[in-house]
Design an enzyme around this catalytic site. Structure first.
Site, PDB file in Angstrom:
ATOM      1  N   HIS A 153       0.848  -1.136  -0.003  1.00  0.00           N
ATOM      2  CA  HIS A 153      -0.246   0.118  -0.117  1.00  0.00           C
ATOM      3  C   HIS A 153       0.812   1.215  -0.102  1.00  0.00           C
ATOM      4  CE1 HIS A 153      -3.232  -2.647   1.192  1.00  0.00           C
ATOM      5  NE2 HIS A 153      -2.125  -3.183   2.102  1.00  0.00           N
ATOM      6  N   SER A 274      14.964  22.046 -16.000  1.00  0.00           N
ATOM      7  CA  SER A 274      13.708  22.951 -15.959  1.00  0.00           C
ATOM      8  C   SER A 274      14.358  24.421 -16.358  1.00  0.00           C
ATOM      9  CB  SER A 274      13.092  23.139 -14.672  1.00  0.00           C
ATOM     10  OG  SER A 274      12.200  24.220 -14.877  1.00  0.00           O
ATOM     11  N   LYS A 280      15.944  21.966 -10.371  1.00  0.00           N
ATOM     12  CA  LYS A 280      15.410  20.747 -10.878  1.00  0.00           C
ATOM     13  C   LYS A 280      16.062  19.833 -11.847  1.00  0.00           C
ATOM     14  CE  LYS A 280      11.142  20.212 -10.842  1.00  0.00           C
ATOM     15  NZ  LYS A 280       9.733  20.039 -10.988  1.00  0.00           N
ATOM     16  N   GLU A 287       9.527   8.986 -16.786  1.00  0.00           N
ATOM     17  CA  GLU A 287       8.235   9.593 -17.076  1.00  0.00           C
ATOM     18  C   GLU A 287       7.564   8.980 -18.499  1.00  0.00           C
ATOM     19  OE1 GLU A 287       7.311  13.502 -14.865  1.00  0.00           O
ATOM     20  OE2 GLU A 287       9.191  13.402 -15.809  1.00  0.00           O
TER      21      GLU A 287
END
Ligand code: ARG
Length: 458
Positions: A153, A274, A280, A287
């Site tokens: 979980h 970024s 970043k 992704e």
């Protein structure tokens, strides 16, 4: 090609909707290989003369050299790769080119071409998976002793080793690879010679063309052979499962790379920055692996829905089989390469993982197990006693093994000082030495097995 029957040519719309050359030109190598095998067989069976076959074969080789050099020309009037090759052949060798299409149809031709292409795509997928397995096993060997929290979980459950976690993906990859290998064996039958749907009256030798094209045997039913796209659906189903696994791996790396986790630093080579936030480093490759999995499943759905309503034998809908397969194959090859690169070159933050495993009461089960083993308490009761210990520790904001013996003994008098050995995360993972468990020794054994499975020399 069918001018004899028609008074008028096709409308512009017909030409456009009919044209598959923009995508099926990817089959040119397979198409020429199929034609060369076919014409050699026609000559061997005296269906065309040796001289004509020789001229046709030379023409086909010239076309292959042209396409290799300049690419395949895209003329919608010629509809598809089969007619594109044949019309160029006619330009090169004259009317004798017309003998090539004896005893075959584009229906068995395209099924054969597509299977040949599919075989290579399956081999490519298998090789890509093997490279990923290699990376997983190497990193698992390095991290057989690295402790991290194991989750259910996505809540801290029990400590596990990172090596064990990585080998979970090795097992998925092993099944994925076997699905492609299995599909490759199942489709190893040559459709060529099934002709339009019913076979042919010419005395062809299907064993010869099957052998020449590297198939195990010819297909046994001409209707099935020209209408079967199971091999493409097998590929897409296997690709979907594989992509789903890659997506789960990518998802974990994305979570692990986030600052609150900080379990992994992804390689710069597979990350982006970024344009506005200088600090970043985004896990874009991961992704996109996750995103591409959705597209691959979409491709599988597209072909399955295309096929589900088709009567025997060939229908033109089947021309739509290629775009989803080509798209999925390109995506899968990329995803496999990206996943292997991320696994091979990521830096695992060992100290951070250990720290996280120490929080979250990951050894609570070990306390309960200790009560069962050492104090002969039934597990359900031990579970209850442990719950009280966790509540106490949580209230004080400390780890289980930071509670004093007095505090623990106040919860249950059967607890003695030996319990502390069981409460460390190292003891916890070492204890889980059942076959397939997370203990470092188990992981090392599984790594050794996997290495020999992959043929990696010690
Ligand atoms: N371009 C077609 C395809 O990919 C080739 C087969 C055409 N056969 C036919 N009877 N029109 O499916």
């Amino acid at each position: 090609m069918w001018g004899g029957r028609f008074a008028e040519g096709p409308s512009a719309i017909m030409r456009e909707i009919n044209a598959s050359i923009p995508f099926d030109k990817a089959l040119w190598r397979q198409d020429i290989a199929g034609s060369r095998a076919h014409v050699a067989m026609l000559a061997a069976e005296d269906i065309v003369s040796a001289a004509d076959a020789k001229a046709i074969d030379a023409g086909l080789q010239t076309i292959a050299a042209e396409y290799e050099r300049d690419g395949v020309p895209e003329d919608w009037d010629l509809e598809d790769i089969h007619m594109t090759v044949e019309s160029r052949l006619a330009e090169l060798v004259g009317p004798v080119a017309g003998r090539l299409h004896t005893a075959r149809s584009r229906n068995d031709q395209v099924a054969t071409d597509f299977k040949l292409w599919m075989r290579e795509a399956m081999l490519r997928a298998e090789a890509g998976i093997a490279a990923l397995q290699h990376a997983l096993v190497t990193r698992a060997g390095e991290h057989a002793d690295t402790i991290m929290p194991g989750f259910t979980h996505l809540q801290t459950a029990q400590p596990v080793t990172l090596g064990h976690h990585l080998l979970a993906y090795y097992e998925m990859a092993r099944r994925d690879r076997s699905r492609f290998a299995d599909a490759r064996v199942r489709m190893d039958e040559c459709p060529l010679g099934s002709a339009a749907l019913a076979g042919t009256g010419f005395p062809i030798d299907r064993e010869a063309t099957s052998r020449a094209l590297g198939f195990a045997r010819p297909t046994r039913n001409s209707l099935d052979a020209v209408s079967d796209r199971d091999f493409a659906m097998d590929y897409l189903a296997a690709a979907s499962q594989c992509a789903i696994h890659l997506s789960r791996l990518a998802e974990e790396l994305i979570i692990w790379a986030s600052q609150p986790f900080g379990f992994v630093r992804m390689p710069d080579t597979l990350s982006t920055g970024s344009s506005i936030m200088p600090q970043k480093k985004n896990p874009d490759a991961a992704e996109l692996v996750r995103g591409h999995a959705g597209r691959i499943v979409g491709c599988a759905t597209a072909l399955m829905v295309t096929m589900k309503g088709l009567p025997l034998a060939y229908s033109k809908d089947m021309q739509d089989d290629k775009p989803p397969v080509f798209e999925a194959a390109g995506l899968l090859d990329l995803c496999l390469a990206a996943a292997a690169g991320m696994v091979a070159d990521s830096r695992f933050e060992v100290a951070r993982m250990r720290q996280a495993a120490e929080l979250g009461y990951a050894t609570a089960t070990d306390l309960a197990d200790w009560l069962v083993r050492e104090a002969d308490i039934p597990f359900r009761e031990a579970h209850h006693i442990t719950g009280a210990a966790v509540r106490l520790a949580e209230g004080r904001g400390v780890a289980l093994d930071a509670l004093s013996l007095d505090e623990l003994a106040a919860i249950d008098s059967r607890i003695d000082e030996r319990v502390f050995a069981a409460l460390s995360i190292d003891a916890s993972v070492a204890a889980r030495a059942s076959y397939g468990g997370t203990a470092p020794d188990q992981v090392r054994q599984r790594v050794a097995e996997a290495r020999s499975e992959l043929g990696i020399d010690e």
